[in-house]
Each structure stands twice: as structure tokens, then as C-alpha cells.
Write a protein that holds these residues in place. Structure first.
Motif, PDB file in Angstrom:
ATOM      1  N   VAL A  18      11.759 -29.576  11.333  1.00 52.38           N
ATOM      2  CA  VAL A  18      10.681 -30.540  11.157  1.00 52.38           C
ATOM      3  C   VAL A  18       9.384 -29.882  11.606  1.00 52.38           C
ATOM      4  CG1 VAL A  18       9.760 -32.802  11.803  1.00 52.38           C
ATOM      5  CG2 VAL A  18      12.247 -32.473  11.616  1.00 52.38           C
ATOM      6  N   THR A  20       5.501 -30.607  12.380  1.00 51.08           N
ATOM      7  CA  THR A  20       4.573 -31.698  12.651  1.00 51.08           C
ATOM      8  C   THR A  20       3.150 -31.165  12.608  1.00 51.08           C
ATOM      9  OG1 THR A  20       4.782 -31.339  15.031  1.00 51.08           O
ATOM     10  CG2 THR A  20       6.235 -32.977  14.061  1.00 51.08           C
ATOM     11  N   ALA A  47      11.672 -31.070   6.831  1.00 49.99           N
ATOM     12  CA  ALA A  47      10.771 -32.222   6.800  1.00 49.99           C
ATOM     13  C   ALA A  47       9.426 -31.802   7.363  1.00 49.99           C
ATOM     14  CB  ALA A  47      11.342 -33.370   7.627  1.00 49.99           C
ATOM     15  N   THR A  49       5.578 -33.668   8.521  1.00 53.08           N
ATOM     16  CA  THR A  49       4.930 -34.949   8.756  1.00 53.08           C
ATOM     17  C   THR A  49       3.597 -34.782   9.459  1.00 53.08           C
ATOM     18  OG1 THR A  49       5.167 -37.151   9.736  1.00 53.08           O
ATOM     19  CG2 THR A  49       6.135 -35.299  10.956  1.00 53.08           C
ATOM     20  N   TYR A  53       2.848 -39.824   7.077  1.00 53.78           N
ATOM     21  CA  TYR A  53       3.586 -39.444   5.879  1.00 53.78           C
ATOM     22  C   TYR A  53       4.665 -38.437   6.230  1.00 53.78           C
ATOM     23  CZ  TYR A  53      -0.125 -41.725   3.289  1.00 53.78           C
ATOM     24  OH  TYR A  53      -1.010 -42.650   2.818  1.00 53.78           O
ATOM     25  N   TRP A  54       5.827 -38.620   5.656  1.00 55.14           N
ATOM     26  CA  TRP A  54       6.939 -37.699   5.799  1.00 55.14           C
ATOM     27  C   TRP A  54       7.324 -37.208   4.416  1.00 55.14           C
ATOM     28  CZ3 TRP A  54      10.030 -36.324  10.112  1.00 55.14           C
ATOM     29  CH2 TRP A  54       9.613 -36.894  11.321  1.00 55.14           C
ATOM     30  N   HIS A  55       7.442 -35.896   4.252  1.00 51.15           N
ATOM     31  CA  HIS A  55       7.966 -35.299   3.029  1.00 51.15           C
ATOM     32  C   HIS A  55       9.290 -34.643   3.419  1.00 51.15           C
ATOM     33  CE1 HIS A  55       3.969 -34.906   0.630  1.00 51.15           C
ATOM     34  NE2 HIS A  55       4.011 -36.012   1.335  1.00 51.15           N
ATOM     35  N   LEU A  56      10.345 -34.996   2.725  1.00 51.06           N
ATOM     36  CA  LEU A  56      11.679 -34.517   3.056  1.00 51.06           C
ATOM     37  C   LEU A  56      12.250 -33.683   1.911  1.00 51.06           C
ATOM     38  CD1 LEU A  56      12.910 -37.906   4.473  1.00 51.06           C
ATOM     39  CD2 LEU A  56      12.111 -35.936   5.782  1.00 51.06           C
TER      40      LEU A  56
END
Length: 105
Positions: A18, A20, A47, A49, A53-56
Motif C-alpha cells: 500500500v 500512501t 493499493a 491512496t 481515494y483508493w485504487h486497487l
């Protein structure tokens, strides 16, 4: 900031990464390096973020990710955003120990 998520079942394998970024910043530019690294190391999910907004991106062996499988706005009350998060689970193959051993060698 980049975070690697591990499981107690297979602590040597990174299951998800992830990234950030600051709230409101561009979360699309510059992710190619992380996607390629996930592909090379057998990470299941990437992921990114900005806190809203989160793009996975599910990582499937032999397939280079294009568009994210799910794009979610956590500050939205729309059911479609919650549905996108649930759909990712359906599209991502379940983690199993045999797969972890393949990537560890």
C-alpha cells in the motif's frame, strides 16, 4: 510512504503493498515502479491512496495491470463505492501456502 503487509501464516511473503500519499495529491503518476516490483516478487495486491481515494490493483501472474480493478472514494456514501471494494475480493485469487512456497524459492 510505502507499506508492505504480511501474514502470520507466511511472514516472509508480502501479501499486499500500500502506497500512501498526501490527501488530495495525484495518486496515478509514478506507480509503474511499484506495480512492476509487485509482479516480480509475487505480491497479490497493490493499493494506492491519498486517504480519500483508493485504487486497487490485483496482481495476476503474467498479466501487467492496466486500469485499477477498483476505485473507491471512502468519503462517499454511494453503494457503488462499497461494492467496488467487495468485488476486488472476488477478483483476487485466495492466498494459499503452496503459492507462498513457489514465490519463496
Amino acid at each position: 510512504m510505502v507499506h508492505a503487509l504480511h501474514s502470520d501464516a507466511s511472514p516472509e511473503r508480502t501479501l499486499a503493498v500500500v502506497e500512501t500519499r498526501a490527501f488530495g495529491t495525484d495518486i496515478i503518476t509514478g506507480i509503474e515502479f511499484h506495480l512492476q516490483r509487485c509482479i516480480e516478487t509475487g505480491v497479490a495486491i497493490f493499493a494506492i491512496t491519498d486517504g480519500r481515494y483508493w485504487h486497487l490493483y490485483p496482481i495476476v501472474q503474467g498479466v501487467t495491470p492496466g486500469e485499477p480493478a477498483a476505485v473507491c472514494n471512502l468519503l462517499s456514501t454511494e453503494e457503488s463505492d462499497a461494492a467496488a471494494m467487495a468485488m476486488l475480493k472476488c477478483r483476487t485469487p485466495a492466498f494459499d501456502e503452496a503459492d507462498a512456497q513457489d514465490h519463496a524459492t
